[in-house]
Design an enzyme around this catalytic site. Structure first.
Site, PDB file in Angstrom:
ATOM      1  N   ALA A   1      43.028  36.908 -12.299  1.00 21.22           N
ATOM      2  CA  ALA A   1      41.932  37.010 -13.273  1.00 21.22           C
ATOM      3  C   ALA A   1      42.059  35.947 -14.358  1.00 21.22           C
ATOM      4  O   ALA A   1      41.083  35.261 -14.690  1.00 21.22           O
ATOM      5  CB  ALA A   1      41.911  38.406 -13.896  1.00 21.22           C
ATOM      6  N   GLU A   2      43.251  35.794 -14.921  1.00 19.53           N
ATOM      7  CA  GLU A   2      43.423  34.809 -15.991  1.00 19.53           C
ATOM      8  C   GLU A   2      43.233  33.394 -15.459  1.00 19.53           C
ATOM      9  O   GLU A   2      42.684  32.533 -16.146  1.00 19.53           O
ATOM     10  CB  GLU A   2      44.775  34.952 -16.682  1.00 19.53           C
ATOM     11  CG  GLU A   2      44.924  33.963 -17.814  1.00 19.53           C
ATOM     12  CD  GLU A   2      45.633  34.498 -19.046  1.00 19.53           C
ATOM     13  OE1 GLU A   2      45.753  33.723 -19.992  1.00 19.53           O
ATOM     14  OE2 GLU A   2      46.039  35.666 -19.057  1.00 19.53           O
ATOM     15  N   THR A   3      43.670  33.148 -14.255  1.00 19.91           N
ATOM     16  CA  THR A   3      43.475  31.834 -13.637  1.00 19.91           C
ATOM     17  C   THR A   3      41.993  31.495 -13.534  1.00 19.91           C
ATOM     18  O   THR A   3      41.557  30.412 -13.934  1.00 19.91           O
ATOM     19  CB  THR A   3      44.129  31.804 -12.242  1.00 19.91           C
ATOM     20  OG1 THR A   3      45.541  31.988 -12.383  1.00 19.91           O
ATOM     21  CG2 THR A   3      43.837  30.500 -11.519  1.00 19.91           C
TER      22      THR A   3
END
Length: 136
Positions: free
Chosen positions: A58-60
């Site tokens: 998700a953060e990527t």
């Protein structure tokens, strides 16, 4: 990977956490981003997809999209990530899709949905990034 906004170069993932986790970027633009990640190798000791792996995916995705929105000479830095884990995955590949919620001058927010190969929601995440001048 399909880079729908060529103005911001996509750096190599060689030697990064993305490479180690097998994350493959499929598409990146300021509005959305898509990537896949294998479950195998990203599990917790009980054989389930690790919640942290979903968070990394998700953060990527949100960070890549935010960087495209930020543009050349600026940098996107994550300042908040929240994840709700709905179900588990034991095998196969999961796909993450980030959609812009807010594209501002200094803050951007993305909602990221991670699904299994059958389209079942594994995780819903929300990432906010601050846009700053890139370090010299």
């Amino acid at each position: 990977m399909t880079d729908t906004t060529a103005a911001v170069p996509v750096p190599s993932i060689e030697g990064t956490l993305l490479e180690r986790m097998g994350i493959e970027l499929v598409e990146v633009s300021a509005d959305h981003a898509v990537a896949t990640m294998p479950v195998e190798g990203n599990t917790q000791p009980y054989g389930l997809l690790h919640g942290g792996a979903s968070a990394v995916l998700a953060e990527t995705l949100g960070s890549y999209a935010a960087q495209v929105h930020a543009g050349v000479g600026r940098a996107a830095v994550g300042i908040e990530l929240s994840c709700t884990h709905h179900r588990s995955a034991r095998s196969g590949v999961v796909t993450g899709r980030a959609e812009a919620v807010h594209l501002g001058r200094t803050l951007v927010t993305y909602q990221v949905v991670v699904e299994d190969a059958d389209g079942r929601r594994i995780c819903t995440a929300r990432l906010t990034c601050m846009l700053i001048d890139a370090p010299a």
